[in-house]
Design an enzyme around this catalytic site. Structure first.
Site, PDB file in Angstrom:
ATOM      1  N   TRP A 101      -5.431   9.149  11.927  1.00 55.98           N
ATOM      2  CA  TRP A 101      -4.152   8.329  10.407  1.00 55.98           C
ATOM      3  C   TRP A 101      -3.712   7.107  10.687  1.00 55.98           C
ATOM      4  O   TRP A 101      -3.810   6.858   9.519  1.00 55.98           O
ATOM      5  CB  TRP A 101      -3.367   9.614  10.767  1.00 55.98           C
ATOM      6  CG  TRP A 101      -3.571  11.308  10.417  1.00 55.98           C
ATOM      7  CD1 TRP A 101      -3.450  12.006  11.197  1.00 55.98           C
ATOM      8  CD2 TRP A 101      -4.393  11.567  10.116  1.00 55.98           C
ATOM      9  NE1 TRP A 101      -4.226  12.670  10.899  1.00 55.98           N
ATOM     10  CE2 TRP A 101      -4.459  12.930   9.940  1.00 55.98           C
ATOM     11  CE3 TRP A 101      -5.046  11.246   8.102  1.00 55.98           C
ATOM     12  CZ2 TRP A 101      -5.373  14.367   8.558  1.00 55.98           C
ATOM     13  CZ3 TRP A 101      -5.902  11.522   7.381  1.00 55.98           C
ATOM     14  CH2 TRP A 101      -5.863  13.041   7.795  1.00 55.98           C
ATOM     15  N   ASP A 168       5.095   6.710   9.881  1.00 54.71           N
ATOM     16  CA  ASP A 168       3.604   8.492   9.288  1.00 54.71           C
ATOM     17  C   ASP A 168       4.858   9.567  10.706  1.00 54.71           C
ATOM     18  O   ASP A 168       4.962   9.580  11.828  1.00 54.71           O
ATOM     19  CB  ASP A 168       2.520   7.930   9.440  1.00 54.71           C
ATOM     20  CG  ASP A 168       1.783   9.952   8.796  1.00 54.71           C
ATOM     21  OD1 ASP A 168       2.463  10.405   9.070  1.00 54.71           O
ATOM     22  OD2 ASP A 168       1.149   9.397   9.000  1.00 54.71           O
ATOM     23  N   LYS A 192       3.379  20.169   7.288  1.00 54.92           N
ATOM     24  CA  LYS A 192       2.885  20.396   8.399  1.00 54.92           C
ATOM     25  C   LYS A 192       4.373  21.575   8.973  1.00 54.92           C
ATOM     26  O   LYS A 192       4.182  21.864   9.902  1.00 54.92           O
ATOM     27  CB  LYS A 192       2.858  18.640   9.792  1.00 54.92           C
ATOM     28  CG  LYS A 192       1.206  18.402   9.993  1.00 54.92           C
ATOM     29  CD  LYS A 192       0.575  17.748   8.344  1.00 54.92           C
ATOM     30  CE  LYS A 192      -1.035  17.776   9.202  1.00 54.92           C
ATOM     31  NZ  LYS A 192      -2.007  16.255   8.649  1.00 54.92           N
TER      32      LYS A 192
HETATM   33  C1  LIG Z   1      -2.117  15.778   8.077  1.00 55.85           C
HETATM   34  C2  LIG Z   1      -2.014  14.183   8.418  1.00 55.85           C
HETATM   35  C3  LIG Z   1      -2.030  12.858   7.497  1.00 55.85           C
HETATM   36  C4  LIG Z   1      -3.254  13.122   6.068  1.00 55.85           C
HETATM   37  O1  LIG Z   1      -1.774  14.070   5.348  1.00 55.85           O
HETATM   38  P1  LIG Z   1      -1.939  14.421   3.556  1.00 55.85           P
HETATM   39  O2  LIG Z   1      -1.335  14.711   3.277  1.00 55.85           O
HETATM   40  O3  LIG Z   1      -3.356  15.576   4.001  1.00 55.85           O
HETATM   41  O4  LIG Z   1      -2.033  12.914   3.262  1.00 55.85           O
HETATM   42  C5  LIG Z   1      -0.689  12.008   7.770  1.00 55.85           C
HETATM   43  N1  LIG Z   1      -0.751  11.582   8.766  1.00 55.85           N
HETATM   44  C6  LIG Z   1      -1.209  12.565   9.587  1.00 55.85           C
HETATM   45  C7  LIG Z   1      -0.053  11.902  11.233  1.00 55.85           C
HETATM   46  C8  LIG Z   1      -1.063  13.681   9.568  1.00 55.85           C
HETATM   47  O5  LIG Z   1      -0.702  15.112  10.120  1.00 55.85           O
END
Ligand SMILES: *Cc1c(COP(=O)(O)O)cnc(C)c1O
Length: 356
Positions: A101, A168, A192
């Site tokens: 990511w 993030d 998540k």
């Molecule tokens: C799942 C995830 C993403 C991607 O998320 P989307 O909402 O599908 O764009 C980005 N960063 C992390 C840490 C993730 O777990």
């Protein structure tokens, strides 16, 4: 048979939230209308948005000088919006490369300016978090990924830096206490640890915006969304509603501090078992282990087929690892109960008895 859902994302939501939100599909607030068929400008929905924002502020003690936004496009759109809003023309940003990511975030930032890779864990397939790196003073911001969903590593502590810090937190937001003031921008896709796919949370310090000299398209401009209170266009109504219910559920459970305690217990129990059980080995370096995504391997790969059939027959769902790591990954987010972790441990022990 009860199914225990260890999916990495979209992932488990509290049963109470699923029940409540399914009722709103048929009849929202006893209005005789579905939440899916009312205006986002209606009094009832504005109350939902206001409550979602208020709960974020309360659960994370967000300081007054931060905006709380519910947007769309997932974390992936944030990979673009962040450099668009924070990187000066001819500017520079630093990215910590801790896996898939962060690499994707970094790739987008390169389209806007210079990207310095502060450090990378690529040399060991991202099984650790690099720690001793220098942060140049001339960066517009640095970007971190608090929890590496795929590799099962997690940054254990944060501190305020001389340059703005962007993080993030898609896969560990609301799982542990953080000091929002250590960050200038926090973002997370909801699917998540916060709600269903479709909503994205952004917490951004007001005074870092509007300084790049870039002409930002309206939809990609945080200030536009902030001014419109996340209603610049039709927001992700239902995803925001279910996120709000999940945040309310968390508050009712005692909030972030209470869930952090349970999350620590869950992770400890599972890692202890994986260390004890000779049929398995863990993937991530011990001090960098994630409390949300527990990655592990079979010591003997020849047991793969037997093990896969075994856990599936026991009502365990979605513990197959990501292809970049292989093996297994048990995602043990807020909504996954300690009972489900104890059950998984039982399944691992039963498998051990049958195969050693
Ligand atoms: C799942 C995830 C993403 C991607 O998320 P989307 O909402 O599908 O764009 C980005 N960063 C992390 C840490 C993730 O777990």
């Amino acid at each position: 048979m009860k199914i225990h859902n260890f999916s990495a994302g979209p992932s488990i939501l509290p049963q109470e939230v699923l029940q409540e939100s399914s009722k709103a599909v048929l009849d929202f607030n006893q209005s005789g209308l579905s939440i899916l068929e009312i205006s986002h400008r209606s009094k009832d929905f504005i109350a939902v948005m206001d409550k979602a924002v208020a709960l974020v502020r309360e659960l994370l003690s967000v300081p007054e000088d931060y905006e709380v936004l519910f947007l769309q496009g997932g974390a992936s759109l944030q990979f673009v919006m962040i450099p668009f809003n924070l990187m000066k023309i001819g500017g520079k940003a630093g990215y910590l490369d801790t896996g898939e990511w962060s690499s994707k975030a970094l790739k987008e930032a390169k389209k806007f300016g210079e990207v310095v890779v502060l450090a990378s864990s690529e040399d060991k397939n991202h099984t650790y978090i690099p720690k001793d790196y220098v942060i140049p003073a001339d960066l517009d911001y640095i970007h971190l990924t608090s929890n590496n969903t795929i590799f099962g590593t997690q940054i254990q502590s944060f501190s305020k830096q001389a340059v703005p810090v962007v993080c993030d937190m898609s896969s560990d937001i609301f799982s542990r206490k953080i000091n929002v003031a250590d960050f200038d921008l926090i973002y997370a896709g909801a699917q998540k640890n916060m709600g269903p796919a479709g909503a994205t949370l952004v917490i951004v310090k007001k005074d870092i915006l509007g300084k790049t000299g870039r002409d930002i398209p309206s939809y990609l401009d945080y200030q536009v969304h902030a001014k419109a209170e996340s209603m610049f266009n039709t927001p992700p109504v239902y995803a925001t509603y279910v996120s709000m219910l999940t945040l309310q559920w968390l508050k009712d459970k005692g909030g972030v501090e209470a869930i952090e305690k349970i999350n620590n217990e869950k992770a400890d129990l599972l890692y202890k078992e994986l260390e004890r059980n000779a049929l398995f080995k863990t993937v991530a370096q011990v001090e960098d282990r994630s409390k949300m995504n527990v990655t592990f391997l079979l010591a003997d790969e020849n047991l793969t087929e037997t093990f896969d059939a075994f856990w599936k027959s026991k009502g365990i769902s979605a513990i197959s690892g990501h292809r970049k790591v292989g093996g297994y990954r048990a995602s043990i987010y807020n909504a996954l109960s300690k009972e489900s972790v104890l059950y998984l441990i039982e399944v691992l022990q039963e498998f051990e008895k049958q195969n050693s």
